[in-house]
Design a protein around this motif. Structure first.
Motif, PDB file in Angstrom:
ATOM      1  N   GLU A 167       9.343 -10.149  -4.822  1.00  0.00           N
ATOM      2  CA  GLU A 167       8.612 -10.779  -3.701  1.00  0.00           C
ATOM      3  C   GLU A 167       7.298 -10.067  -3.370  1.00  0.00           C
ATOM      4  OE1 GLU A 167       9.620 -13.205  -1.084  1.00  0.00           O
ATOM      5  OE2 GLU A 167      11.097 -13.988  -2.500  1.00  0.00           O
ATOM      6  N   ASP A 168       7.304  -8.716  -3.414  1.00  0.00           N
ATOM      7  CA  ASP A 168       6.123  -7.951  -2.995  1.00  0.00           C
ATOM      8  C   ASP A 168       5.728  -6.870  -4.001  1.00  0.00           C
ATOM      9  OD1 ASP A 168       8.215  -6.180  -2.626  1.00  0.00           O
ATOM     10  OD2 ASP A 168       7.712  -5.689  -0.540  1.00  0.00           O
ATOM     11  N   TRP A 169       6.222  -6.964  -5.227  1.00  0.00           N
ATOM     12  CA  TRP A 169       5.903  -5.958  -6.240  1.00  0.00           C
ATOM     13  C   TRP A 169       5.709  -6.601  -7.605  1.00  0.00           C
ATOM     14  CZ3 TRP A 169       9.220  -5.539 -10.389  1.00  0.00           C
ATOM     15  CH2 TRP A 169      10.515  -6.042 -10.213  1.00  0.00           C
ATOM     16  N   GLY A 189       4.049   0.507 -14.959  1.00  0.00           N
ATOM     17  CA  GLY A 189       3.450   0.731 -13.651  1.00  0.00           C
ATOM     18  C   GLY A 189       3.949  -0.304 -12.674  1.00  0.00           C
ATOM     19  N   ARG A 190       4.689   0.146 -11.654  1.00  0.00           N
ATOM     20  CA  ARG A 190       5.222  -0.753 -10.637  1.00  0.00           C
ATOM     21  C   ARG A 190       4.553  -0.453  -9.307  1.00  0.00           C
ATOM     22  NH1 ARG A 190      11.393  -2.470  -9.439  1.00  0.00           N
ATOM     23  NH2 ARG A 190      11.145  -3.005 -11.630  1.00  0.00           N
ATOM     24  N   SER A 191       3.960  -1.479  -8.721  1.00  0.00           N
ATOM     25  CA  SER A 191       3.293  -1.327  -7.439  1.00  0.00           C
ATOM     26  C   SER A 191       3.854  -2.335  -6.448  1.00  0.00           C
ATOM     27  CB  SER A 191       1.780  -1.539  -7.594  1.00  0.00           C
ATOM     28  OG  SER A 191       1.138  -1.310  -6.367  1.00  0.00           O
ATOM     29  N   GLN A 192       3.999  -1.892  -5.206  1.00  0.00           N
ATOM     30  CA  GLN A 192       4.506  -2.736  -4.127  1.00  0.00           C
ATOM     31  C   GLN A 192       3.452  -2.849  -3.042  1.00  0.00           C
ATOM     32  OE1 GLN A 192       7.212  -0.815  -1.495  1.00  0.00           O
ATOM     33  NE2 GLN A 192       8.082  -2.718  -0.723  1.00  0.00           N
ATOM     34  N   CYS A 193       3.193  -4.068  -2.577  1.00  0.00           N
ATOM     35  CA  CYS A 193       2.325  -4.285  -1.421  1.00  0.00           C
ATOM     36  C   CYS A 193       3.238  -4.288  -0.196  1.00  0.00           C
ATOM     37  CB  CYS A 193       1.575  -5.608  -1.542  1.00  0.00           C
ATOM     38  SG  CYS A 193       0.529  -5.955  -0.110  1.00  0.00           S
ATOM     39  N   TYR A 194       3.168  -3.226   0.591  1.00  0.00           N
ATOM     40  CA  TYR A 194       4.100  -3.089   1.706  1.00  0.00           C
ATOM     41  C   TYR A 194       3.509  -3.489   3.053  1.00  0.00           C
ATOM     42  CZ  TYR A 194       1.851   1.426   2.690  1.00  0.00           C
ATOM     43  OH  TYR A 194       0.955   2.410   2.994  1.00  0.00           O
ATOM     44  N   ARG A 195       2.198  -3.754   3.097  1.00  0.00           N
ATOM     45  CA  ARG A 195       1.601  -4.204   4.364  1.00  0.00           C
ATOM     46  C   ARG A 195       0.305  -4.942   4.097  1.00  0.00           C
ATOM     47  NH1 ARG A 195       2.065  -3.722   9.724  1.00  0.00           N
ATOM     48  NH2 ARG A 195       0.244  -3.392  11.006  1.00  0.00           N
TER      49      ARG A 195
END
Length: 152
Positions: free
Chosen positions: A34-36, A104-110
């Protein structure tokens, strides 16, 4: 009223990484939620950092994380919108193993009206033994999205 298409990282990655720096690096789609988003950087001898050392250079890993972060932001917003990297901190923990691809795993947390905040890690097969950790802030250049994402 027409419903807009949702942002699909699996479909977007080949288009966004087909040319330029990302294309030359050979970044490919790996997975998303959902966010990553997770991308893969293949290990290649022409990406080594120093003569005589079989260690992947830090620049390609930073580029991997920057692209994964952008895709995570677009996935979280569920649309493509121009963004710019304002700050991307990469803390290298150890060198990647010789011959191993780096994920490379990135999450948008805000998300705010004008910025997106990401965090993530790079690993070479074991997320519990990361190569690097990242933290970043991106500027949203397009239309205002006032929806906020909880601080997960």
């Amino acid at each position: 009223m027409t419903e807009t298409a949702k942002f699909d990282p699996r479909a977007a990655t080949p288009v966004l990484t087909s040319r330029g720096h990302s294309g030359w690096l050979g970044l490919t789609y790996s997975d998303h939620g959902e966010d990553w988003v997770e991308l893969t950087l293949p290990w290649r001898t022409d990406l080594l950092g120093e003569d005589g050392q079989r260690v992947l250079a830090s620049g390609p890993i930073m580029s991997l994380m920057d692209m994964a972060s952008g895709l995570a932001i677009w996935k979280t917003m569920d649309r493509f919108e121009p963004i710019a990297t304002l700050d991307l901190r990469v803390d290298y923990v150890r060198p990647a193993r010789e011959g191993a691809s780096v994920f490379g795993r990135s999450q948008c947390y805000r998300l705010t009206r004008s910025a997106a905040f990401v965090r993530g890690l790079a690993h070479d097969g074991d997320v519990d033994d990361p190569v690097a950790h990242i933290q970043g802030v991106f500027m949203k250049i397009g239309g205002a999205d006032t929806r906020e994402v909880p601080n997960g």
